[in-house]
Design a protein around this motif. Sequence first.
Motif, PDB file in Angstrom:
ATOM      1  N   HIS A   1      42.235  40.190  40.431  1.00 11.74           N
ATOM      2  CA  HIS A   1      42.450  39.160  41.435  1.00 11.74           C
ATOM      3  C   HIS A   1      42.673  39.749  42.825  1.00 11.74           C
ATOM      4  O   HIS A   1      42.283  39.163  43.829  1.00 11.74           O
ATOM      5  CB  HIS A   1      43.657  38.297  41.047  1.00 11.74           C
ATOM      6  CG  HIS A   1      43.406  37.356  39.908  1.00 11.74           C
ATOM      7  ND1 HIS A   1      43.361  37.765  38.607  1.00 11.74           N
ATOM      8  CD2 HIS A   1      43.195  36.018  39.892  1.00 11.74           C
ATOM      9  CE1 HIS A   1      43.143  36.726  37.820  1.00 11.74           C
ATOM     10  NE2 HIS A   1      43.036  35.660  38.571  1.00 11.74           N
TER      11      HIS A   1
ATOM     12  N   ASP B   1      39.865  31.528  48.008  1.00 10.23           N
ATOM     13  CA  ASP B   1      41.302  31.255  47.929  1.00 10.23           C
ATOM     14  C   ASP B   1      41.727  30.210  48.953  1.00 10.23           C
ATOM     15  O   ASP B   1      42.608  29.383  48.685  1.00 10.23           O
ATOM     16  CB  ASP B   1      42.099  32.540  48.148  1.00 10.23           C
ATOM     17  CG  ASP B   1      42.359  33.310  46.857  1.00 10.23           C
ATOM     18  OD1 ASP B   1      42.024  32.787  45.772  1.00 10.23           O
ATOM     19  OD2 ASP B   1      42.902  34.423  46.935  1.00 10.23           O
TER      20      ASP B   1
ATOM     21  N   HIS C   1      43.491  27.085  47.323  1.00 10.92           N
ATOM     22  CA  HIS C   1      44.919  26.920  47.564  1.00 10.92           C
ATOM     23  C   HIS C   1      45.224  25.763  48.500  1.00 10.92           C
ATOM     24  O   HIS C   1      46.296  25.166  48.420  1.00 10.92           O
ATOM     25  CB  HIS C   1      45.512  28.232  48.066  1.00 10.92           C
ATOM     26  CG  HIS C   1      45.487  29.308  47.025  1.00 10.92           C
ATOM     27  ND1 HIS C   1      45.438  30.654  47.311  1.00 10.92           N
ATOM     28  CD2 HIS C   1      45.497  29.219  45.651  1.00 10.92           C
ATOM     29  CE1 HIS C   1      45.420  31.346  46.186  1.00 10.92           C
ATOM     30  NE2 HIS C   1      45.457  30.503  45.172  1.00 10.92           N
TER      31      HIS C   1
ATOM     32  N   GLY D   1      49.264  34.221  45.009  1.00 10.24           N
ATOM     33  CA  GLY D   1      48.335  33.623  44.071  1.00 10.24           C
ATOM     34  C   GLY D   1      48.799  32.222  43.712  1.00 10.24           C
ATOM     35  O   GLY D   1      49.878  31.774  44.124  1.00 10.24           O
ATOM     36  N   SER D   2      47.994  31.537  42.934  1.00 11.26           N
ATOM     37  CA  SER D   2      48.321  30.157  42.566  1.00 11.26           C
ATOM     38  C   SER D   2      49.679  30.018  41.878  1.00 11.26           C
ATOM     39  O   SER D   2      50.417  29.060  42.151  1.00 11.26           O
ATOM     40  CB  SER D   2      47.214  29.590  41.668  1.00 11.26           C
ATOM     41  OG  SER D   2      45.968  29.655  42.318  1.00 11.26           O
TER      42      SER D   2
END
Length: 285
Positions: free
Chosen positions: A6, A15, A19, A99-100
């Motif tokens: 990632h 992203d 996001h 990150g998520s």
Amino acid sequence: MFSYRHAFHAGNHADVLKHTVLLHVLDYFNRKPNPYWVIDTHAGAGIYDLGDEWAEKNAEFETGISRLWSLPNLPTDLQRYVDYIRDLNQGDDLQFYPGSPWIALEYMREKDRLRLFELHPSEYEVLQDNINQQDRSISRQVSIFNKNGFSYLKSQLPPPTRRAITLIDPSYEDKTDYRQLVKTMKEALERFQTGCYLIWYPLVQRKEVFEMIHQLEKLSNIEWVNASLTIKKPSKDGYGMHGSGMFIINPPYTLYPALQTVMPYLCEHLAEDGHASFSLTHFER
């Protein structure tokens, strides 16, 4: 399978889109007092240092979040996205990218829960370490599984709260991921028809991408929004990603109008050549 990291792609154009959508959906779910779950089937390491060798290898963040970092008068949803990452970095210097899982953990309330799946052994270890460093009250909200999120998603459904956001964003390095995703969604909807599912996909020169989207659009008894962003002309050799998309099943009613503003803006500011474009479609019952 295990070659994908990632961190290589942290903060890139994909992203930004993914996001921005995730933050909008989290904000919407937080408007109601009822608790909810967030399930991430391909969680990664959670948070990334953009100065790390993995992130700097291609420095993809320079064509993603960095392009928006100092722009004035952003659309509301993009402003929320950039403000969140600025707060995370505690200043004007962009060093860390979430990150998520990190975004979900930051936005969830105390009564909400986070379920993370990560099959890559190194990513899983880093994710565990990152979560364990958080306050115990926060880490208690999280369950982490070193398992295939495709295979184990249905074990989490339906959540006892009957409210859930599920993010599915595999690497698609294995061409079977496209068929596996459709199979996983059919199983998930059989168990939890009303869940909100956020599906990320790459724009690459593979027929599997378009076949997958077509199959998702044909799923019964759902509403959906499909937003895709092309940032450049596809390469002549057929390799590489020239954009990405988000297919959202059972989206908040507020998402499509928000993306009507966001997508043209991203197309303008994340374009790498004159072939940049976007598509935004939806289906309502």
